[in-house]
Design a protein around this motif. Sequence first.
Motif, PDB file in Angstrom:
ATOM      1  N   SER A 582       0.845  -1.194   0.000  1.00  0.00           N
ATOM      2  CA  SER A 582       0.000   0.000   0.000  1.00  0.00           C
ATOM      3  C   SER A 582       0.879   1.242   0.000  1.00  0.00           C
ATOM      4  O   SER A 582       2.104   1.168   0.062  1.00  0.00           O
ATOM      5  N   GLU A 584       2.218   5.096  -1.532  1.00  0.00           N
ATOM      6  CA  GLU A 584       2.701   5.565  -2.815  1.00  0.00           C
ATOM      7  C   GLU A 584       4.049   4.928  -3.146  1.00  0.00           C
ATOM      8  O   GLU A 584       4.870   4.654  -2.269  1.00  0.00           O
ATOM      9  N   CYS A 605      -1.128   3.395  -4.696  1.00  0.00           N
ATOM     10  CA  CYS A 605      -1.794   4.488  -5.384  1.00  0.00           C
ATOM     11  C   CYS A 605      -0.773   5.288  -6.179  1.00  0.00           C
ATOM     12  O   CYS A 605       0.155   5.871  -5.627  1.00  0.00           O
ATOM     13  N   ASP A 607      -0.500   7.219 -10.447  1.00  0.00           N
ATOM     14  CA  ASP A 607      -1.204   7.466 -11.709  1.00  0.00           C
ATOM     15  C   ASP A 607      -0.698   6.565 -12.818  1.00  0.00           C
ATOM     16  O   ASP A 607      -0.143   7.024 -13.819  1.00  0.00           O
ATOM     17  N   CYS A 612      -4.076   2.384 -10.023  1.00  0.00           N
ATOM     18  CA  CYS A 612      -4.917   3.297  -9.236  1.00  0.00           C
ATOM     19  C   CYS A 612      -5.861   4.029 -10.173  1.00  0.00           C
ATOM     20  O   CYS A 612      -5.420   4.585 -11.183  1.00  0.00           O
ATOM     21  N   ASP A 613      -7.166   4.065  -9.870  1.00  0.00           N
ATOM     22  CA  ASP A 613      -8.144   4.656 -10.767  1.00  0.00           C
ATOM     23  C   ASP A 613      -8.191   6.180 -10.662  1.00  0.00           C
ATOM     24  O   ASP A 613      -8.711   6.861 -11.517  1.00  0.00           O
ATOM     25  N   ARG A 615      -6.941   9.880  -8.034  1.00  0.00           N
ATOM     26  CA  ARG A 615      -6.175  10.360  -6.904  1.00  0.00           C
ATOM     27  C   ARG A 615      -7.027  10.396  -5.648  1.00  0.00           C
ATOM     28  O   ARG A 615      -6.503  10.640  -4.556  1.00  0.00           O
ATOM     29  N   GLY A 616      -8.378  10.102  -5.819  1.00  0.00           N
ATOM     30  CA  GLY A 616      -9.257   9.923  -4.678  1.00  0.00           C
ATOM     31  C   GLY A 616      -9.475  11.177  -3.859  1.00  0.00           C
ATOM     32  O   GLY A 616      -9.222  12.290  -4.263  1.00  0.00           O
ATOM     33  N   GLU A 618      -7.992  11.790  -1.088  1.00  0.00           N
ATOM     34  CA  GLU A 618      -6.870  12.074  -0.214  1.00  0.00           C
ATOM     35  C   GLU A 618      -6.286  13.457  -0.481  1.00  0.00           C
ATOM     36  O   GLU A 618      -5.581  14.027   0.329  1.00  0.00           O
TER      37      GLU A 618
END
Length: 996
Positions: A582, A584, A605, A607, A612-613, A615-616, A618
Motif C-alpha cells: 500500500s 505511494e 496508489c 497514476d 490506481c483509478d 487520486r481519490g 486524499e
Amino acid sequence: MRKAELGIVVIYLETLVTLVACLNQEGLYLYELKQSLDDPESRLSSWNPRDSTPCNWYGVTCTNTSVTALDLSDTNVGGPFPGGILCRLPNLSWVNLFNNSINETLTEEISLCGSLLHLDLSQNLLSGPLPRALPGLPRLRYLDLSGNNLSGPIPESYGSFPSLEVLSLVSNLLQGPIPPSLGNLTSLKMLNLSYNPFVPSLIPDTLGNLTNLQVLWLTQCNLVGLIPDTLGNLLHLQDLDLALNDLYGPIPPSIVRLTTLRQIELYNNSLSGDLPPGLGNLTNLRLLDASMNHLTGPIPHDLCSLPLESLNLYENRFQGTLPPSIANSPYLYELRLFGNRLSGPLPQNLGSNSPLRWLDLSSNQFWGPLPPTLCRMGALEELLVIYNLLSGDIPPTLATCQTLTRVRLGFNRFSGEVPSGIWGLPHVYLLELVDNSFSGSISRTIAGAGNLSLLILSKNNFSGPIPDEVGWLDNLVEFSAADNSFTGPLPDSIVNLAQLGILDFHNNRLSGVLPKGIRSWKKLNDLNLANNQIGGTIPEEIAALSVLNFLDLSRNRFSGRVPTGLQNLKLNQLNLSYNRLSGELPRMLAKDMYRSSFIGNPGLCVDLKGLCDGRGQEKSVGYVWLLRTIFVVATLVFFVGVVWFYFRYRNFRDAKRAIDKSKWTLMSFHKLGFSEDEILNCLDEDNVIGSGSSGKVYKVVLSSGEVVAVKKIWGGVKKEVESGDVEKGRVQDNAFDTEVETLGKIRHKNIVKLWCCCTTRDCKLLVYEYMPNGSLGDLLHGSKGGLLDWPTRYKIAVDAAEGLSYLHHDCVPPIVHRDVKSNNILLDGDFGARVADFGVAKAVETTPKGTKSMSVIAGSCGYIAPEYAYTLRVNEKSDIYSFGVVMLELVTGRRSVDPEFGEKDLVKWVCTTLDQKGVDHLIDSRLDSCFKEEICKAFNIGLMCTSPLPINRPSMRRVVKMLQEVGTENQTKPAKKDGKLSPYYYDDASDHGSVA
C-alpha cells in the motif's frame, strides 16, 4: 713501477704452473667449461682447480680417473652449449643438462663427441634449427631436446642414427611434416614428437617399420588423415598416443594385434566407425581414451572384460547397453561414457571389484537403480549421472562415502527420501538433485557439509521446514529449491550465509516473515521467493544488497510500503505483484515501465493505469484550488509570448534540425519512461561522447534524471575499416538490423540493455543504457588504467564471461558475438561489465554438413581465432578465443596488437615471453603482487581460451566456473605424465547442460 708489474707476471706464471701441475688435462677442460657458464647459484663451487682430478667435483663421474659422465641437471646454469669443450673429453658418454638456461643454437661441432651414448638438453632455451650432423654420433642411444625453442623441419638425416633408442623432441617449434625417414630407426624404442606445430600431414606409413618401438607419442602434431594400418606391426608397443589431432576414419583393425599395449589415447580427433572387434585380445590394456570423436556402435563386451584402470569414451555416438563385465575390471578407477546413446540398466556390482574414483555416465539413456556398490572400495569422488532415466532410491551405502566431492543426480526419475548421511557428506561441494521425484525433508545432518557450495534441489517433492543448520554452511554460494513443498519460515540463521549469491525458493509453501539481518548477503545476486505465503513488510535493508540484480517477491502476502531504497538498486528484473502493498511508490519506480511489477496490490496508489483509478479524496480541496490558480495565471501571462515565439521561430527551428520528428518510427524493447521527442531534442554537438565512421554516440540526460546513450547511424553508408577492424563490405543497415534483432530479444545483466530504436529513411538511432565508465579497452589502456586493480579486473572478467555464456548456452539458437574485444565491453558506475556491439553477431544454426560458414571475416585484429581466418566457420569457439585475448589484456595490461610485438599479436607475444622469461615478465606492473596467485590462475584460463586448437578451448560455461573458483579454492593443475600433459584435466564435458 716496472718491478711491481714484473712481480705480478711472475706470480701469475707461478700460479698457472701450479694449476697445471695439480690438475690433469680433462680437469682443465672442465674448468674451462665452468668459466664459460653462468652459475648464479654457485652449484659448481666444488670445481676446485687445485685438485689433481675432477672426479670428486659436483656432477662429474669418472672411470679410472677419466671423465665418463657429466650431470648438471637442475643447476640453473646458463650460456651457450659448450660442445667444443665437451667433445675434447675422449671417454665422455653421458651428458645431462636438463632444466637449465642453455641458450643460443646447437652447432654442428656436437657431432665430434663420438663417445656420447646419452644426451639430455631438455627444458632449456635452445633455438634455431636441429643440427643436421647430429646423426653422425655413432653410439648415441638417447637424445632428448624437449622443451626448447628449436624450429625448422626435422632433417631427413635424422633417419640415419645407427643406434638411437630414444628420440624426444616434445614442445618445440618444429615445422614441416614428420619425415618418413624416421621409419629407418629400427633400434628405436621411444619416439615422442608431441606438441609441435608441424604442417598438416599424414602419419608416415614407414613408422610401422619400428618393430622395437615401445612408446609412440604424437600428441598435438597437426596430423590429418587415416591412422595407418602399418602401426599394427609394432608388436612391442606399450603406449600409443595420437590425441589432439585431426585424424579421421576408423581405428584400424590391426591395432588389436598389439597385445603388449597398456595405454591407448586417441581423444580429440574425428575418428568414426565402431571400436574394432578383438580389443579383448589386449590383455595388458589399462587405459583407453577415445573420447571426443565420432565413434559409433556398441561398447564391445570383450573390452569390458579387460583389467582396465581408466576407460574414457565420452562424447561419441555409442549405442547399446553397458556390458556387465565392465564391473569385473579389478583396477578400474575412472569410467567416463557421457554424451553417448547408451541405454539399459547399470551393472549392479559396478565398483565392487575396483577402486572406482570418477564415474560420469551423463547424457545417456540408462535406466533402473544406481548400483549400491559404487563406493564399496571407499574411493569414489565424483558421481555424475545427469540426464538419464535412472530411478529408485539413492542407495544408503552412498551416505557413508566420505570421499565424495561432486554428486550430480539431476534430470532423472529418482524418488524416495534422500538418506540423511548424503546431506552431511563433509567434502561434497556440489549436490545436485534437480528435476526428480525426491521427497522428505532436508536433514539436520547438513550441518556437517562444511564444503558445500552449490545445493540445487529444484523440481522435486521435498517438504517440511528448512533446518536452522543450513545457516552453518559458510561456503554456500547457491541454494536453489524452487518447485517443491517446503513450509515454514526461512530460518533466522540463513542470514549468516555471507557467500550466498542465489537464493531461489519460488513455488513453495513458505510462510512467516523475512528474517532480520539480510543486509549481510553482500554477494546476493538473485533472490526469488515468488508464489509462497510470506508476509510482513519488505525490509528497508534489502536496499543494502548492492549487487542484487533479480528480485521476485510476487504472489506472497507482503504488506506495507514499497521500500524507498529499491529505486537505487540496479535491478534487471523486479516483481512485487499480487501482494498487499500500500501507499505511494518511490518516485523512480512510479513509471509505466514498472507497471507489471506492482499489479495486484490494491492499496498502491499512483497514476498508472491498472494500479490506481484516481487520486481519490486524499488530495485536499485547497491544494487542488491552488494548483488550478497557478495554472490559469501562468497561462494568461505566457500564452501570448509562447504563441509569438512558436510562429516566429518555427521555420528557423525546423531548418536547423536535420531530423523530422514526424517521420520517426519508434520500436521499444522495454517499458520506456521517455518518448522519442525527448531523445531527439538532445542530439546536439554538446552531448557527443564518441564518434566513428558509422556515426556518433550521444549522452542524453532525460527529464527524469536518468541517462541513456544514443548511437546515431546514417543509413546507406558502407562501414570503412577502422583501427583494428578487418570486416569489409558490411553495410550499416545490416549491422543495425543485426543489433536490433539480437539485443531486442535477449535479457541478461551482463548484456548491454537496448531500450529502443528509432528509424527514419536517412537515419537510425539505437538507445542504450548509459555506461559511465566507458569501454574496458579505453580505460585499461588509457591514462586511468591504474584505477583498475586486480579485484576490479577480476569482476569485469567474470561479468563478461557470464554475458557470453548466456549467449552461447541459454539462447536458442546460440548466438555468436563474432567481435568480442575490450572496446566492446562497457563498464557501469560500479565497474560492472556489459557485452556490447552486436552488429556482426550471428545465431548459430548448424546444417547437416556441420557449422555454417560465413562469406566474410568479422572481428578485430589480435582477437580473431586462427581457424576463423581460413575456414570462416562460425561457432562459439571463436568467441572463446577472443575472450581469452581480453583475459590476457587484463593480466598483462597490453593491447591486443602493439608495435612492440613486431609481427606478433598479444597471444604469440605472451607465449614467447612466457617460455623465455616466465610469467613475472607478463603480469601488469600496476597490479599488487599480493594477488599474484589469483592473477596466475586467471592467466592460465586466458591461455586455455586462446589454444590454437578450438577443441581444446573450454566452453564459456566452463570458463565462468573456473573464474568463479579463482581466489576461492586451489585449482587442480594439469598432471604431467613423463613430461606431457595428461588428458584428464579437460573437465568441461562433465558440466554440460546444467548448472555446474
